[in-house]
Design an enzyme around this catalytic site. Structure first.
Site, PDB file in Angstrom:
ATOM      1  CE1 TYR A  24      -4.087  -1.648  -0.409  1.00 28.18           C
ATOM      2  CE2 TYR A  24      -3.055  -3.246   1.055  1.00 28.18           C
ATOM      3  CZ  TYR A  24      -4.048  -2.911   0.157  1.00 28.18           C
ATOM      4  OH  TYR A  24      -5.004  -3.831  -0.195  1.00 28.18           O
ATOM      5  CD  GLN A  79     -15.811  -1.607  -7.656  1.00 29.28           C
ATOM      6  OE1 GLN A  79     -15.682  -2.812  -7.439  1.00 29.28           O
ATOM      7  NE2 GLN A  79     -16.041  -1.134  -8.871  1.00 29.28           N
ATOM      8  CG  HIS A 134     -13.521  -1.433  -2.321  1.00 29.37           C
ATOM      9  ND1 HIS A 134     -13.299  -2.011  -3.547  1.00 29.37           N
ATOM     10  CD2 HIS A 134     -14.625  -2.063  -1.819  1.00 29.37           C
ATOM     11  CE1 HIS A 134     -14.219  -2.937  -3.789  1.00 29.37           C
ATOM     12  NE2 HIS A 134     -15.038  -2.979  -2.762  1.00 29.37           N
ATOM     13  CB  THR A 143     -15.877  -1.574 -12.224  1.00 27.38           C
ATOM     14  OG1 THR A 143     -15.826  -2.701 -11.345  1.00 27.38           O
ATOM     15  CG2 THR A 143     -17.310  -1.280 -12.602  1.00 27.38           C
ATOM     16  CB  SER A 144     -13.490  -6.408 -14.137  1.00 29.81           C
ATOM     17  OG  SER A 144     -13.301  -6.602 -12.751  1.00 29.81           O
TER      18      SER A 144
HETATM   19  P1  OAD Z   1     -10.414  -4.413 -12.430  1.00 29.86           P
HETATM   20  O1  OAD Z   1      -8.943  -4.345 -12.648  1.00 29.86           O
HETATM   21  O2  OAD Z   1     -11.004  -5.700 -12.021  1.00 29.86           O
HETATM   22  O3  OAD Z   1     -11.173  -3.953 -13.753  1.00 29.86           O
HETATM   23  C1  OAD Z   1     -10.817  -2.779 -14.435  1.00 29.86           C
HETATM   24  C2  OAD Z   1     -11.738  -2.648 -15.634  1.00 29.86           C
HETATM   25  O4  OAD Z   1     -11.412  -1.409 -16.256  1.00 29.86           O
HETATM   26  C3  OAD Z   1     -11.563  -3.746 -16.689  1.00 29.86           C
HETATM   27  O5  OAD Z   1     -12.848  -4.250 -17.052  1.00 29.86           O
HETATM   28  C4  OAD Z   1     -10.902  -3.022 -17.865  1.00 29.86           C
HETATM   29  O6  OAD Z   1     -11.341  -3.512 -19.126  1.00 29.86           O
HETATM   30  C5  OAD Z   1     -11.366  -1.589 -17.656  1.00 29.86           C
HETATM   31  N1  OAD Z   1     -10.442  -0.572 -18.186  1.00 29.86           N
HETATM   32  C6  OAD Z   1      -9.108  -0.592 -18.232  1.00 29.86           C
HETATM   33  N2  OAD Z   1      -8.619   0.528 -18.773  1.00 29.86           N
HETATM   34  C7  OAD Z   1      -9.696   1.296 -19.082  1.00 29.86           C
HETATM   35  C8  OAD Z   1      -9.862   2.579 -19.694  1.00 29.86           C
HETATM   36  N3  OAD Z   1      -8.824   3.314 -20.082  1.00 29.86           N
HETATM   37  N4  OAD Z   1     -11.113   3.050 -19.861  1.00 29.86           N
HETATM   38  C9  OAD Z   1     -12.184   2.311 -19.473  1.00 29.86           C
HETATM   39  N5  OAD Z   1     -12.099   1.098 -18.900  1.00 29.86           N
HETATM   40  C10 OAD Z   1     -10.869   0.598 -18.702  1.00 29.86           C
HETATM   41  O7  OAD Z   1     -10.753  -3.247 -11.375  1.00 29.86           O
HETATM   42  P2  OAD Z   1     -12.066  -3.049 -10.480  1.00 29.86           P
HETATM   43  O8  OAD Z   1     -13.270  -3.539 -11.189  1.00 29.86           O
HETATM   44  O9  OAD Z   1     -12.048  -1.664 -10.013  1.00 29.86           O
HETATM   45  O10 OAD Z   1     -10.801  -4.353  -4.357  1.00 29.86           O
HETATM   46  O11 OAD Z   1     -11.757  -4.024  -9.275  1.00 29.86           O
HETATM   47  C11 OAD Z   1     -12.686  -4.101  -8.240  1.00 29.86           C
HETATM   48  C12 OAD Z   1     -11.994  -4.380  -6.941  1.00 29.86           C
HETATM   49  O12 OAD Z   1     -11.149  -5.519  -7.092  1.00 29.86           O
HETATM   50  C13 OAD Z   1     -11.031  -3.302  -6.485  1.00 29.86           C
HETATM   51  O13 OAD Z   1     -11.665  -2.239  -5.818  1.00 29.86           O
HETATM   52  C14 OAD Z   1     -10.105  -4.045  -5.572  1.00 29.86           C
HETATM   53  C15 OAD Z   1      -9.876  -5.255  -6.437  1.00 29.86           C
HETATM   54  O14 OAD Z   1      -9.484  -6.400  -5.812  1.00 29.86           O
HETATM   55  C16 OAD Z   1     -10.114  -4.640  -3.234  1.00 29.86           C
HETATM   56  O15 OAD Z   1      -8.892  -4.632  -3.181  1.00 29.86           O
HETATM   57  C17 OAD Z   1     -10.988  -4.990  -2.075  1.00 29.86           C
END
Ligand code: OAD
Length: 232
Positions: free
Chosen positions: A53, A88, A106, A173-174
């Site tokens: 972190y 998040q 988060h 977000t994925s």
């Molecule tokens: P992810 O890394 O799972 O997903 C990121 C998403 O952003 C993916 O679907 C990519 O396709 C998309 N992406 C990447 N670059 C982009 C761009 N330039 N424009 C638009 N989209 C783009 O991240 P999160 O969904 O945020 O939690 O992950 C959710 C949680 O999982 C996080 O908050 C964290 C993680 O583990 C904890 O640590 C508790």
């Protein structure tokens, strides 16, 4: 006037220079979740977790909000109804881009939390292992971020917003982490129009009423322009 609820994830900060979790070469390809993002991992090796972190805090302090963060702040100031941003992300790029009252479900890299008494304070750029809590003096300071197995913050407030949203958008977000991944269902139950904005359609994309595919710095300002034109 219609309420808009927006959920953001790591993809909105990607073009600012913060790597995401699950894209190729992302954080979870380099680190094991159970080592750095669980209470058990922290109990086993606090130095590893603080180091993870600390590195992210240093990185987040170097980057700037992008056009997508700024467009959402503009939407908040110009849309005649409420615009609630739930993120998040543990960076502060929404706020740096001008957004207000961002709900950090988060947690936040710039806050520290005492695991003993629950006191919170501003985190130093580098947190040390065994740093004492300024209130109870126990050496149990940890980053104020939510780990797997812990309850995300502000859930009652978020569900209340979802139940009164007319428009729900999930951006960058994925959709692989719950409870955030289920917000689209909550919003649909409440009658919201739902939209996914992402670099590529996610596994859950078909659940949304609409999709905008592309880079957040392009798609989000376009979407905001379109919404605001409706109010002219
Ligand atoms: P992810 O890394 O799972 O997903 C990121 C998403 O952003 C993916 O679907 C990519 O396709 C998309 N992406 C990447 N670059 C982009 C761009 N330039 N424009 C638009 N989209 C783009 O991240 P999160 O969904 O945020 O939690 O992950 C959710 C949680 O999982 C996080 O908050 C964290 C993680 O583990 C904890 O640590 C508790």
């Amino acid at each position: 006037m219609e309420k808009i609820v927006i959920l953001t994830g790591a993809g909105i900060s990607a073009e600012s220079g913060l790597i995401t979790f699950r894209d190729e070469g992302g954080l979870w390809a380099q680190h094991r979740i159970e080592d750095v993002a669980t209470p058990e991992g922290f109990a086993r090796d606090p130095a590893l977790v603080q180091g993870f972190y600390n590195a992210r805090r240093v990185q987040a302090a170097k980057v700037h909000p992008n056009a997508a963060h700024q467009a959402l702040a503009r939407l908040q100031s110009e849309w005649p109804g409420d615009v609630v941003i739930v993120t998040q992300n543990v960076d502060n790029l929404h706020e740096a881009g001008g957004a207000e009252d961002v709900i950090h479900m988060h947690g936040s890299l710039d806050r520290a939390l005492c695991a003993t008494c629950g006191h919170r304070w501003a985190a130093p750029p580098e947190m040390a292992v065994g740093e004492p809590c300024p209130t109870c003096a126990e050496p149990t300071a940890r980053p104020d971020v939510v780990w797997f197995g812990e309850m995300p913050y502000h859930m009652d407030e978020i569900y209340s917003h979802l139940s009164s949203a007319s428009i729900f958008a999930a951006i960058g977000t994925s959709g692989q982490v719950y409870p955030a991944a289920a917000f689209v269902h909550e919003a649909q139950t409440a009658g919201s129009q739902t939209l996914e904005i992402n670099l590529e359609p996610t596994m859950g994309a078909s659940v949304f009423d609409d999709r905008l595919v592309g880079k957040a710095t392009e798609t989000v300002p376009q979407w905001v322009d379109r919404l605001l034109r409706q109010t002219d």
